[in-house]
Design an enzyme around this catalytic site. Structure first.
Site, short mmCIF file in Angstrom:
data_model
loop_
_atom_site.label_atom_id
_atom_site.label_comp_id
_atom_site.label_asym_id
_atom_site.label_seq_id
_atom_site.Cartn_x
_atom_site.Cartn_y
_atom_site.Cartn_z
N ASP A 94 0.80 -1.23 0.00
CA ASP A 94 0.00 0.00 0.00
C ASP A 94 0.83 1.27 0.00
OD1 ASP A 94 -2.33 -1.48 0.04
OD2 ASP A 94 -2.38 -1.55 2.22
N CYS A 98 5.55 -0.27 3.33
CA CYS A 98 5.36 -1.69 3.02
C CYS A 98 6.56 -2.19 2.22
CB CYS A 98 4.09 -1.90 2.20
SG CYS A 98 2.57 -1.56 3.11
N CYS A 431 4.10 6.51 14.96
CA CYS A 431 4.07 5.87 13.64
C CYS A 431 4.66 6.81 12.59
CB CYS A 431 2.64 5.50 13.27
SG CYS A 431 2.50 4.92 11.58
N ASP A 475 23.80 22.84 -26.27
CA ASP A 475 24.44 22.51 -27.54
C ASP A 475 23.68 23.25 -28.64
OD1 ASP A 475 25.68 21.02 -29.63
OD2 ASP A 475 23.98 19.65 -29.62
N ASP A 672 22.08 16.65 -27.60
CA ASP A 672 21.20 15.82 -28.43
C ASP A 672 21.61 14.36 -28.41
OD1 ASP A 672 23.54 16.48 -29.71
OD2 ASP A 672 22.68 16.40 -31.71
N ASP A 758 -2.61 10.46 12.89
CA ASP A 758 -1.66 9.67 12.10
C ASP A 758 -2.22 9.32 10.72
OD1 ASP A 758 0.76 7.89 11.74
OD2 ASP A 758 -0.86 6.43 11.57
#
Length: 782
Positions: A94, A98, A431, A475, A672, A758
Site C-alpha cells: 500500500d 510496506c 508511527c 548545444d 542531443d 496519524d
C-alpha cells in the site's frame, strides 16, 4: 570514413546504440521464466572500440568524445555483484513503508545479496548467487505479502480490488461499533463486553500481520504499535477508544491504499498501452497470437484505433499515428514507409502492416518502465535522509512512551491508569507512515506527470536537482537548431566549377550521418553530381575529414583549422568572413593542398527556441550556447535567441566551459544524445533531446522525448512544484505529530485523536502529492 562519423542523428548508429559506447562494456543477459519467478543471469562482455568521428571544427559539439571509456555515463550507484537476479510482481503493498518491510524480509533470507522493491511498478528484485526463489517467496508470504511470477497471468492483471470488496472489513467493523454503542446504551456492562469483542475482531488481522513482520525483521511497524496500544487500552478499561482506534486505523489504511494507487496511476497507464495480443501475418494468413511470441522480422497488422504491441517499422506507404501517450504531442504524426513507430502508439486512420523491430521486453514502453524502475534507485537526498531518520524515530518514540508510562507513577506518585493511557497515545503518534511516504509519493507522482508529458526524469535525485538549476548550457546543432542544415552557397576557385567542389567534398562525406555531411551529400544529389566514395577516409576530430579520390588527397576542413601551408588568401578570407557574418557555417575543400572552393551551410532554429529562452529568462535562469561553430555564425544564432554564447570550442573545451560555469552556478547541460555525454556529466544535471533512444536515456539524467525546447522550463517548473510539495508534506507530517505530542502529554487529546492524526496526516500528504499528477506545468504558465 565509417557510418559512425559525424554521429548526430537521433537514430543512432550501431556502435552507439547502447551504453557500451561510453562505458566500455555492455551487459548481455540470459533470461528464464519459471513458475516461481523471473531469473536474470548477468554476463559481462567486452565491447569493441568505438570509432572516432570527424569534424569540421564548426560543430565540435558532435565529436565522439563519449567514446572515452573513462567517461562516466550513469549516476546509478554500484550494486553488489551477484550471479543471478530474480524478479516478481508484489501484491498487497500500500505504501513505501510496506516496501521497506518486504525488503527487510527478503534480506533475511540467507544468500540474498541485495533486495529492492520498485514501488511504482510493484516489483521485487533480488540478487543472489544461487537459486533462492522458493526461500524468498516463503519469506515474503510469511510477511503477509504475495509474489507472482512476472510472466504469469496474475502479474498482468491489476491488483486493484473493487471498492466494496476492499472496504468490506471496515464496513463490518463499523457495524459492530454501532451495535456495541446501541448495546451500551441499554446495558453499560454488556456494551463494554461488545466493545471488547469488536476490538478483538478488528485486532486479529493486525496482530497477525505484526507477528509476521516481527518474525521477518520489522519489529517497529505500525501494526505492532497499533496492537500494543489497543491491547493496552483494553487493560485500562478504555474499551470504546480501543475499538475506535482499530476502526480509524482500518479507514486510514484504506485511504493509503487508494492514494498509493493514484500515485502509481501514471505508470499503470503506461503498462496498459501495450495490448496483450497481436495480429500476425504469416504466409498470407492472419492469426491472433500473444504479444510475447512476436519476434523481430515478424509482419503484423494494426487495425484503425488499435495500439502497436511492439516497436515496428511501417511497411505501408504512409499512416498517421497518435503518439501522445509517449510524447505528450496531441496532434497525430504522419509516418512514411520505413519509419520506426514506438510501441503504445495508436494507428489513427487506417489499417497498416508493420515489421517488428524490437525484441520481447525491449520496446519503447519497456524501456520507459525500466527507466522508472531505475529512477527509484536514484533517490533524492531528502528521501534518503528521511528514510534514515525514520529508522531511529520510531524506536525513540517507543522508548519515550515507556518512560511516560513508568516515570510519573514511580517518581511522582501519579495514577498509573492516566499515564498508561497517555503513553499509549504517544505510541500511536510514533508511527512514521506519514513522514516516510511524504517524499516518495510526491516524487512518484511527479515522475508519472513528467512521463505523461514526454519528459523522462531519472529518479528523485535528478528531479530535485532540476529545481535548483539557475544556468542552462545548450548545444547548438540539433538542440537549439533543427539539426538539418542546407547548403546555401557553393563558391569555386578559378579553374574549378561548383559541381567539382561538391564532387570532392561529397566523396569524403558519403556514408556519414552528421547533419553537415548529409547537407553536402543532398546538395550533390540535387545537382546531379555522381558521388564516388573516396578511399582511406580518416576523421580529424574537431578539424574535418580527409580521403583519397583517384589517388588525390582531398581535405574538407574548417577555415580556422587550416595549416599555414594551406592558408587562404586575403580575398578568400573576406569571402569566408562575409558568409559567416550571415550566420552560415563554412567549410573549405582542398585537393592536394590546393583550394578547390568553399561550401556554406545554414541550419534553422527550432520553432520554439525563442519562446523557450524567453520563458527561461522569466524564471531567472540564464542560458548560454556552447558550440564548436565559428564565432560569427554563433553570434547570429545567439542574437536571435537573446542569450550568451561560447564559440569555436573543441570537444574538451566544451567540458571545461561547463565545469567552469558549474563552479558558480547549478548548471543544466542540454545536448542531443551520446555525443554530449562528457559535458552533460560535467554539469549539475544533463538533459538529452531525442526521441527516447537507448543512448539518450542512458547518457543523461533526463530526456525530452518530444524534442520540444519548451520542455525545459516545464520540467524545471515541475521540479520546483515537487520540492514545494515535499516541504509541505514534511511540515504536515512533523507538525501534526509535534502538536499532538504536546496535547497528548497534557491529556487534552486521547487515543482515537492520535490515530486520526496519524491516518489523517498520511492521507493528507499522499493527497497533496497526487496533486502533482494534475499540476499545470505548461510552458505558458508563469
Amino acid at each position: 570514413m565509417t557510418k559512425h562519423a559525424h554521429q548526430h542523428n537521433k537514430h543512432t548508429d550501431a556502435c552507439c546504440s547502447s551504453s557500451q559506447c561510453c562505458s566500455g562494456h555492455t551487459e548481455n543477459s540470459t533470461h528464464s521464466h519459471t513458475k516461481s519467478g523471473h531469473s536474470h543471469t548477468k554476463i559481462d562482455k567486452s565491447d569493441p572500440e568505438c570509432e572516432d568521428e570527424h569534424h569540421h571544427g564548426h560543430s565540435h559539439e558532435h565529436a565522439h568524445e563519449s567514446c572515452d571509456i573513462n567517461a562516466p555515463v550513469s549516476n546509478v550507484e554500484p550494486e553488489k555483484v551477484a550471479q543471478q537476479r530474480f524478479s516478481w510482481k508484489v501484491q498487497g503493498m500500500d505504501c513505501p513503508s510496506c516496501a521497506q518491510k518486504i525488503e527487510t524480509a527478503a534480506l533475511k533470507v540467507t544468500g540474498v545479496k541485495q533486495a529492492k522493491v520498485l514501488f511504482a511498478t510493484e516489483k521485487l528484485v533480488v540478487d543472489a548467487d544461487s537459486d533462492l526463489r522458493a526461500d524468498v517467496i516463503a519469506a515474503i508470504n510469511s510477511a503477509g505479502f504475495e509474489l507472482f511470477d512476472l510472466s504469469s497471468p496474475q502479474s498482468k492483471k491489476s491488483t486493484k480490488q473493487s471498492l466494496l470488496k476492499e472496504s468490506s472489513f471496515v464496513i463490518v467493523l463499523a457495524l459492530l461499533m454501532a451495535i456495541s454503542w446501541g448495546v451500551e446504551f441499554i446495558d453499560p456492562q454488556a456494551g463494554r463486553t461488545a466493545f471488547i469483542a469488536t476490538t478483538l475482531i478488528g485486532l486479529f488481522p493486525i496482530v497477525k500481520k505484526a507477528l509476521q513482520l516481527i518474525r521477518n525483521g520489522t519489529p517497529f511497524a505500525i501494526e505492532t504499535l497499533m496492537s500494543v496500544a489497543a491491547i493496552g487500552a483494553l487493560f485500562i478499561n478504555a474499551t470504546e477508544e480501543a475499538a475506535m482506534v482499530i476502526l480509524l486505523f482500518m479507514i486510514g489504511e484504506m485511504l493509503e491504499s487508494y492514494a498509493a494507487g493514484r500515485a502509481r496511476r501514471g505508470v499503470s497507464a503506461l503498462m496498459a498501452l501495450v495490448p496483450e495480443e497481436a495480429t500476425l501475418i504469416k504466409e498470407g494468413k492472419k492469426q491472433t497470437i500473444p504479444v510475447a511470441q512476436l519476434r523481430p522480422g515478424d509482419i503484423i497488422e494494426i487495425a484503425p484505433g488499435s495500439r502497436l504491441p511492439t516497436d515496428a517499422e511501417l511497411i505501408s506507404a504512409f499512416a498517421s499515428f497518435d503518439e501522445s501517450a509517449l510524447t505528450g504531442e496531441s496532434v497525430p504524426v504522419e509516418r512514411l514507409q520505413g519509419e520506426k513507430v514506438a510501441a503504445g502508439c495508436l494507428s489513427v486512420d487506417r489499417s497498416v502492416q508493420m515489421k517488428v523491430v524490437s525484441e520481447q521486453g525491449q520496446n519503447a514502453i519497456d524501456r520507459i518502465l525500466q527507466l522508472i524502475e531505475e529512477a527509484e534507485e536514484r533517490r533524492a537526498p531528502i528521501e534518503r535522509f528521511i528514510d534514515r531518520f525514520s529508522r531511529y524515530y520510531t524506536p525513540a518514540i517507543m522508548l519515550f512512551s515507556a518512560l511516560v508510562i513508568i516515570v510519573p507513577p514511580l517518581l511522582f506518585s501519579q495514577p498509573w491508569e492516566t499515564w498508561i493511557y497517555r503513553g499509549l497515545t504517544l505510541l500511536l503518534i510514533g508511527c512514521p507512515c506519514a513522514l516516510v511516504i511524504s517524499t516518495p509519493a510526491a516524487i512518484t507522482s511527479a515522475l508519472a506527470a513528467a512521463t505523461k508529458r514526454g519528459a523522462l526524469i531519472k529518479g528523485g535525485a535528478a528531479l530535485e536537482q532540476l529545481g535548483t538549476v539557475n544556468t542552462i548550457a545548450l548545444d547548438k546543432t540539433g538542440t537549439l537548431t533543427e539539426g538539418k542544415p542546407q547548403v546555401t552557397d557553393v563558391v569555386a576557385e578559378a579553374g574549378f566549377n561548383e559541381k567539382e567542389v561538391l564532387t570532392f567534398a561529397s566523396s569524403v562525406e558519403i556514408g556519414s550521418h552528421h547533419p553537415l555531411a548529409k547537407a553536402i551529400i543532398n546538395k550533390a544529389q540535387d545537382e546531379g553530381v555522381l558521388v564516388v566514395e573516396a578511399e582511406d577516409r580518416k576523421a580529424l576530430a574537431g578539424k574535418g575529414i580527409e580521403g583519397y579520390l583517384n589517388s588525390q588527397h582531398i581535405l574538407v576542413s574548417a577555415p580556422s583549422q587550416l595549416s599555414e601551408a594551406t592558408s587562404l588568401s586575403s580575398q578568400w578570407q573576406q569571402e569566408v568572413a562575409r558568409l559567416e557574418d550571415e550566420g552560415k557555417t563554412v567549410v573549405i575543400v582542398l585537393k592536394e593542398s590546393q583550394l578547390v572552393g568553399i561550401i556554406a551551410m545554414q541550419d534553422t532554429l527550432r520553432n520554439d527556441a525563442v519562446e523557450s529562452m524567453k520563458l527561461l529568462k522569466e524564471m531567472n535562469i540564464n542560458a548560454v550556447m556552447l558550440t564548436g561553430d565559428n564565432p560569427r555564425a554563433a553570434a547570429a544564432i545567439a542574437k536571435k535567441l537573446g542569450i550568451d554564447f561560447r564559440a569555436g570550442l573543441l570537444p574538451e573545451d566544451k567540458v571545461t566551459s561547463v565545469m567552469e560555469i558549474s563552479k558558480k552556478h547549478n548548471t543544466m547541460m542540454v545536448g542531443d544524445g551520446i555525443n554530449d555525454a562528457p559535458a552533460m556529466k560535467a554539469a549539475t544535471i544533463g538533459v538529452a533531446m531525442g526521441s527516447g533512444t537507448d543512448v539518450a536515456l542512458e547518457t543523461a539524467d533526463a530526456a525530452l522525448t518530444h524534442n520540444r525546447l519548451t520542455g525545459l522550463p516545464e520540467i524545471i517548473k515541475l521540479s520546483r512544484a515537487t520540492r514545494k510539495i515535499i516541504r509541505e508534506n514534511i511540515t504536515i507530517a512533523l507538525g501534526l505529530k509535534a502538536i499532538f505530542l504536546v496535547t497528548s502529554l497534557l491529556g487534552i487529546t486521547g487515543l482515537w485523536v492520535a490515530v486520526l492524526a496519524d491516518s489523517g496526516a498520511t492521507a493528507l500528504v499522499t493527497a497533496n502529492a497526487v496533486r502533482l499528477l494534475r499540476v499545470k506545468i505548461n510552458a505558458s504558465n508563469k
